[in-house]
Enzyme design. Structure first.
Site, PDB file in Angstrom:
ATOM      1  N   GLU A  68       0.833  -1.207   0.000  1.00  0.00           N
ATOM      2  CA  GLU A  68       0.000   0.000   0.000  1.00  0.00           C
ATOM      3  C   GLU A  68       0.868   1.258   0.000  1.00  0.00           C
ATOM      4  OE1 GLU A  68      -0.261  -2.508   2.056  1.00  0.00           O
ATOM      5  OE2 GLU A  68      -2.297  -3.299   2.010  1.00  0.00           O
ATOM      6  N   ARG A 272       7.738 -13.708   2.327  1.00  0.00           N
ATOM      7  CA  ARG A 272       7.080 -12.442   2.625  1.00  0.00           C
ATOM      8  C   ARG A 272       7.573 -11.859   3.946  1.00  0.00           C
ATOM      9  NH1 ARG A 272       4.547  -8.036   0.467  1.00  0.00           N
ATOM     10  NH2 ARG A 272       2.886  -7.261   1.808  1.00  0.00           N
ATOM     11  N   GLY A 313      13.288  -4.665   1.224  1.00  0.00           N
ATOM     12  CA  GLY A 313      13.502  -3.587   0.263  1.00  0.00           C
ATOM     13  C   GLY A 313      14.344  -3.962  -0.939  1.00  0.00           C
ATOM     14  N   GLU A 314      14.587  -5.272  -1.174  1.00  0.00           N
ATOM     15  CA  GLU A 314      15.418  -5.675  -2.305  1.00  0.00           C
ATOM     16  C   GLU A 314      14.658  -6.529  -3.315  1.00  0.00           C
ATOM     17  OE1 GLU A 314      20.020  -5.594  -1.415  1.00  0.00           O
ATOM     18  OE2 GLU A 314      19.099  -7.350  -0.470  1.00  0.00           O
ATOM     19  N   ASN A 338       0.827  -8.584  -5.185  1.00  0.00           N
ATOM     20  CA  ASN A 338       0.836  -7.733  -6.367  1.00  0.00           C
ATOM     21  C   ASN A 338       1.635  -8.353  -7.519  1.00  0.00           C
ATOM     22  OD1 ASN A 338       0.819  -5.600  -8.149  1.00  0.00           O
ATOM     23  ND2 ASN A 338       2.256  -4.355  -6.985  1.00  0.00           N
ATOM     24  N   LEU A 340       1.931  -6.912 -10.505  1.00  0.00           N
ATOM     25  CA  LEU A 340       2.364  -5.866 -11.433  1.00  0.00           C
ATOM     26  C   LEU A 340       3.841  -5.545 -11.285  1.00  0.00           C
ATOM     27  CD1 LEU A 340      -0.729  -3.499 -11.213  1.00  0.00           C
ATOM     28  CD2 LEU A 340      -0.314  -5.400 -12.784  1.00  0.00           C
ATOM     29  N   GLU A 341       4.380  -5.698 -10.070  1.00  0.00           N
ATOM     30  CA  GLU A 341       5.804  -5.418  -9.863  1.00  0.00           C
ATOM     31  C   GLU A 341       6.689  -6.331 -10.710  1.00  0.00           C
ATOM     32  OE1 GLU A 341       6.236  -5.741  -5.670  1.00  0.00           O
ATOM     33  OE2 GLU A 341       5.459  -3.722  -5.257  1.00  0.00           O
TER      34      GLU A 341
END
Length: 441
Positions: A68, A272, A313-314, A338, A340-341
């Site tokens: 988000e 995750r 963050g990687e 998601n 789309l990434e």
């Protein structure tokens, strides 16, 4: 259930929450012990501010977690660019790290206060937001009621409602209406989401599309990419990313099947929740697999079976190390993550069939040929093997995925247009205060 009864129930919830407030210290302490709270910032969860409120109009953005936060990032940057202050709250340690990395000093980050009246009153009194913008599916009853009682406009952006949540709210329709009538506007991801919010009493509702389609490709440390890419060399790779419990075992099963045809295959597993990495490494080692962990900067050798991506963050790094990615929370868990990434980073997308939270995005990707849904480990192994042995088909799938994401762009501008009646007065207010400040000097 009558409307009066629903309001009475919400009133009871409010008082029960206030009564429970002194007892939540143990819960926060437990979360802190598990690394789910920053020890030095626990007071923010009780509404105590961690920074001074800046002068001028201020918008409160709330984004629950990493996904988000990244989705609303371009929207936050646009609001800041208009000269309006922003306080951005999130609920997880990982999302706080993303805020630190993603934004400049123009954003004040705070942990979201508990959905209890004392914490919310303290938070709202200090920050006195002129507008509240909440991302996706964060429906907190006391937050909505407190904002409503203070007549602070509150808008749900990139709004989505899962099948399970919709069925649950429908059984409590009067409560839903008593809550959702406080929302000034709902800007939904899809027509299905929009219709669900309308059914539950939200007005007005507009549909913008998914803000995640307007995000930029995930960043990467080029030096790390060159180093790890060099260690991998020409070995075939595939990744299982954003995996939940049980899906890492599926990935290992697939790895073993693939190794029969691709002896030098490297499997990249990105859980995750990176804190599960110790247990996963021990489990993989007991199976005779050789594991390299990113958090230790382990070198990837010729016989390394698994690269365990246990850092925060990687994701941009891990997805650039392969052209095939299984997106988790879709086989042994429900809802999906998601897609789309990876599609935006030229990756063929695979997932299980439990992708309800991203139904619209997956539907578009599948229809265009940019993603494929699988039912089990055998089907996943077959799909990965097909893509590894058919480079032309893999390139077609990658191209279809990128084209799908490009076609989905535009949600940001539609969201900004819907927000204009609420933001424009704040722009005027900010300019007037700036002018008054210059005259005072």
């Amino acid at each position: 259930m009558s409307e009066r009864w629903a309001r009475a129930l919400l009133g009871t919830y409010r008082w029960a929450g206030a009564a429970a407030y002194p007892l939540v210290g143990g819960y926060i302490a437990w979360r802190t012990s598990k690394g789910k709270e920053e020890r030095s910032r626990r007071r923010e969860r009780y509404g105590f501010p961690g920074a001074a409120r800046p002068h001028g109009p201020l918008v409160w953005f709330h984004a629950a977690s990493v996904g988000e936060t990244l989705a609303v990032a371009p929207l936050v940057e646009r609001i800041i660019g208009l000269g309006i202050n922003v306080v951005l709250t999130t609920g997880t340690v990982t999302s706080a790290a993303v805020v630190r990395d993603r934004f400049s000093e123009g954003v004040i980050h705070q942990y979201v206060p508990l959905d209890l009246t004392p914490a919310l009153n303290r938070f709202l009194t200090h920050w006195a937001p002129d507008l509240a913008i909440i991302a996706e599916s964060e429906i907190w009853p006391m937050t909505i009621l407190e904002l409503g009682s203070r007549r602070i406009p509150q808008i749900l952006v990139n709004g989505r409602m899962s099948d399970r949540s919709f069925e649950s709210w429908k059984k409590r329709s009067y409560i839903a209406e008593a809550l959702f009538e406080n929302l000034s506007h709902v800007i939904a991801q899809s027509e299905i989401d929009g219709e669900r919010f309308r059914t539950l009493g939200a007005r007005p509702v507009t549909v913008s599309g998914n803000l995640k389609g307007d995000t930029e490709p995930l960043p990467v440390d080029d030096a790390a990419l060159a180093l790890i890419g060099g260690q991998i060399g020409k070995r075939p790779t595939w990744a299982a990313v954003s995996t939940h419990e049980g899906e890492e075992q599926v990935a290992v099963s697939v790895h073993r099947l693939l190794k029969q045809r691709h002896p030098d295959i490297l499997t990249i597993i990105v859980p995750r929740h990176p804190k599960r990495a110790d247990a996963l490494e021990a489990e993989f080692a007991a199976m005779g697999l050789k594991v390299a962990r990113r958090s230790r900067n382990d070198r990837i050798l010729y016989d390394t079976d698994i690269l365990l991506g246990d850092t925060i963050g990687e994701m941009g790094l891990y997805l650039r190390l392969t052209e095939i990615a299984f997106v988790g929370r879709s086989l042994t868990a429900e809802g999906g993550q998601n897609p789309l990434e990876p599609a935006l980073l030229d990756t063929a997308v695979l997932a299980g069939r439990n992708v309800q939270n991203f139904r619209d995005a997956y539907q578009k990707l599948v229809d265009r040929g940019g993603a494929r849904l699988v039912r089990d480990a055998d089907m996943l192994a077959g799909a990965v093997n097909f893509l590894l042995t058919n480079p032309a088909k893999r390139r077609e799938m990658i191209a279809a995925g990128r084209e799908t994401v490009e076609a989905m762009r535009g949600a940001l501008n539609l969201t900004l247009k819907a927000l204009e009646p609420y933001v424009q007065p704040l722009i005027v207010k900010a300019r007037l205060e700036q002018a008054n400040g210059r005259r005072a000097r």
